[in-house]
Design an enzyme around this catalytic site. Sequence first.
Site, mmCIF file in Angstrom:
data_model
loop_
_atom_site.group_PDB
_atom_site.id
_atom_site.type_symbol
_atom_site.label_atom_id
_atom_site.label_comp_id
_atom_site.label_asym_id
_atom_site.label_seq_id
_atom_site.Cartn_x
_atom_site.Cartn_y
_atom_site.Cartn_z
ATOM 1 N N HIS A 72 1.017 -1.149 -0.087
ATOM 2 C CA HIS A 72 0.054 -0.170 -0.083
ATOM 3 C C HIS A 72 0.851 1.213 0.015
ATOM 4 O O HIS A 72 1.588 1.560 0.951
ATOM 5 C CB HIS A 72 -0.895 0.059 1.431
ATOM 6 C CG HIS A 72 -1.620 -1.085 1.334
ATOM 7 N ND1 HIS A 72 -3.247 -1.217 1.081
ATOM 8 C CD2 HIS A 72 -1.385 -2.148 2.015
ATOM 9 C CE1 HIS A 72 -3.586 -2.434 1.385
ATOM 10 N NE2 HIS A 72 -2.407 -3.189 1.738
ATOM 11 N N PHE A 73 1.144 1.932 -1.124
ATOM 12 C CA PHE A 73 1.904 2.974 -1.227
ATOM 13 C C PHE A 73 1.493 4.187 -1.241
ATOM 14 O O PHE A 73 2.140 5.278 -1.411
ATOM 15 C CB PHE A 73 2.886 2.751 -2.559
ATOM 16 C CG PHE A 73 3.984 1.785 -2.435
ATOM 17 C CD1 PHE A 73 4.317 1.288 -1.382
ATOM 18 C CD2 PHE A 73 4.608 1.407 -3.555
ATOM 19 C CE1 PHE A 73 5.393 0.179 -1.007
ATOM 20 C CE2 PHE A 73 5.699 0.459 -3.493
ATOM 21 C CZ PHE A 73 6.143 -0.183 -2.066
ATOM 22 N N ARG A 74 0.101 4.483 -0.832
ATOM 23 C CA ARG A 74 -0.680 5.651 -0.232
ATOM 24 C C ARG A 74 -0.692 6.849 -1.449
ATOM 25 O O ARG A 74 -1.352 7.962 -1.101
ATOM 26 C CB ARG A 74 0.337 6.050 0.860
ATOM 27 C CG ARG A 74 0.449 5.405 1.903
ATOM 28 C CD ARG A 74 -0.904 4.751 2.299
ATOM 29 N NE ARG A 74 -0.680 3.865 3.721
ATOM 30 C CZ ARG A 74 -1.585 2.995 3.937
ATOM 31 N NH1 ARG A 74 -2.721 2.431 3.410
ATOM 32 N NH2 ARG A 74 -1.443 2.189 5.306
ATOM 33 N N ASN A 104 -6.540 0.992 -2.366
ATOM 34 C CA ASN A 104 -7.208 1.827 -1.282
ATOM 35 C C ASN A 104 -6.322 3.223 -1.078
ATOM 36 O O ASN A 104 -5.934 3.715 -0.051
ATOM 37 C CB ASN A 104 -7.287 1.100 0.207
ATOM 38 C CG ASN A 104 -6.119 0.691 0.925
ATOM 39 O OD1 ASN A 104 -5.268 0.034 0.072
ATOM 40 N ND2 ASN A 104 -5.767 0.512 1.934
ATOM 41 N N ASP A 311 2.574 -6.675 2.669
ATOM 42 C CA ASP A 311 1.517 -5.853 2.943
ATOM 43 C C ASP A 311 1.961 -4.536 3.577
ATOM 44 O O ASP A 311 1.222 -4.080 4.432
ATOM 45 C CB ASP A 311 0.660 -6.658 3.837
ATOM 46 C CG ASP A 311 -0.689 -5.737 4.209
ATOM 47 O OD1 ASP A 311 -0.926 -4.939 3.418
ATOM 48 O OD2 ASP A 311 -1.350 -6.156 5.147
ATOM 49 N N HIS A 315 1.800 3.990 8.277
ATOM 50 C CA HIS A 315 1.189 4.888 8.876
ATOM 51 C C HIS A 315 2.208 5.685 9.903
ATOM 52 O O HIS A 315 3.171 5.226 9.970
ATOM 53 C CB HIS A 315 0.067 4.656 10.073
ATOM 54 C CG HIS A 315 -0.916 3.742 9.131
ATOM 55 N ND1 HIS A 315 -2.050 4.267 8.521
ATOM 56 C CD2 HIS A 315 -1.064 2.214 9.120
ATOM 57 C CE1 HIS A 315 -2.591 3.331 8.161
ATOM 58 N NE2 HIS A 315 -2.218 2.098 8.109
HETATM 59 O O1 DOR Z 1 -3.214 -3.590 8.302
HETATM 60 C C1 DOR Z 1 -3.294 -3.022 7.333
HETATM 61 N N1 DOR Z 1 -3.427 -2.095 6.741
HETATM 62 N N2 DOR Z 1 -4.115 -4.207 6.428
HETATM 63 C C2 DOR Z 1 -4.623 -3.982 5.231
HETATM 64 O O2 DOR Z 1 -4.959 -4.939 4.611
HETATM 65 C C3 DOR Z 1 -4.790 -2.594 4.740
HETATM 66 C C4 DOR Z 1 -3.637 -1.766 5.353
HETATM 67 C C5 DOR Z 1 -3.713 -0.253 5.200
HETATM 68 O O3 DOR Z 1 -3.989 0.125 4.060
HETATM 69 O O4 DOR Z 1 -3.446 0.384 6.204
#
Ligand code: DOR
Length: 445
Positions: A72-74, A104, A311, A315
């Site tokens: 997830h590279f935001r 996402n 994954d 954050h």
């Molecule tokens: O812990 C997680 N955070 N699992 C995910 O599948 C999504 C991810 C996120 O996008 O922060």
Amino acid sequence: MSAFNSMSSPTSLLIRRASIILPNGEMMVGDVLTRDSTIVEISPQIEANSPTMEIDAEGLTLLPGVIDPQVHFREPGLEHKENLFTASCACAKGGVTSFLEMPNTRPLTTNQQTLDDKLQRASQKCLVNYGFFIGATSDNLPDLLSCTPTCGIKIFMGSMHGQLLINSEALLDQIFATGKRLIAVHAEDQERINQRRQEFAGITDPAVHSQIQDNQAALLATQLALKLSKKYQRRLHILHMSTAEEAELLRHDKPSWVTAEVTPQHLLLDTSAYAKIGTLAQMNPPLRTLHDREVLWQALHDGVIDFIATDHAPHTLEEKAQQYPNSPSGMPGVETSLALMLTAAMEGKCTIHQVVNWMSTAVAKSYQIPNKGAIAVGYDADLIIVDLKNYRPVLREELFTKCGWSPFEGWNLTGWVQTTIVGGQIVYHQGKLCTYVRGKALQFG
Ligand code: DOR
């Protein structure tokens, strides 16, 4: 983050005296020659006759670059956590030469326009190769069929809110019934999570996260995905499988068109991590018990689990400092995954060839990415040179991820990357990045 941008980009690269891990698992000490973006020769000794840049890899090990199939590279929209440039710098440092990224972001990647936008951004900013998932919503079935290029459809069966959450069986059935594309599921049962959130309401110890989103929540969703996949013989991939129960389910019932992955953190961390690092250990699906870890390792050895993904879900420390349950779930991983797994190999938990298979070869095969995942003539020159002799700790101040922390800080690891080569170009060498190198869009099928 230091760079060596003054270096000219060679068309030909000769890696000398490396311990090369070959596709059959054998190790050969010798040379590898690349021309433009391809491996052109592998041999005990190569005489280069055109202008060539040389790297002496004596005492070091040459592996195919890691392909991380879940990150997830935001970008776009959440760049305060990470962006495609900082994330790809972290990839280059960690030996990840290709990644598959999740939808996402803001906006969500759910149609051709948002996919094109990501591809465009990546072409401008990414130091490594890239591919993107298309996210399923309740009303984008035509997009799921037509969007291209994509590695597959991502369905959040749980642990999500808003448009990307698909927890109705009727809707899931419709998506599984339509088209042929790979469906990758985040398998957690949202109804059970909601119910258990109420039962455990008011508890602020992050350890309760593993009880709320428990093994049963994961098992219920994996069972449903498997049922639908079998009903339509639909290509299914189970993302970040975390429990002994799911592994045992697949051990006894895994059609040839189903694959599964596990993260290094589910193999190497467990619920005892909350006492040490608090909410930094919080992720979805959550960390499990030592027993789950052991069963996951065995499943990986036995081919029940096919490969490894990080994954990577960064954050900020400020966000993570909020009290549970307001703290967000997710942890970074691309910088540490290879060293963690190679350290496990040096401890005898697996072989180096298995690490190569789980982190590169099997991923390329599963997602049908041509010419990647092996050191072979004609394959893409995505290569990494690693040092399996020295140990160094994971240090916060050395991390390239924008979030600036790791759940593995202080762990003393070997297998750190000395040099990362993407498409025949050096993108990282001994702590320095070559920030002008750009990866390419991955092809699938
Ligand atoms: O812990 C997680 N955070 N699992 C995910 O599948 C999504 C991810 C996120 O996008 O922060």
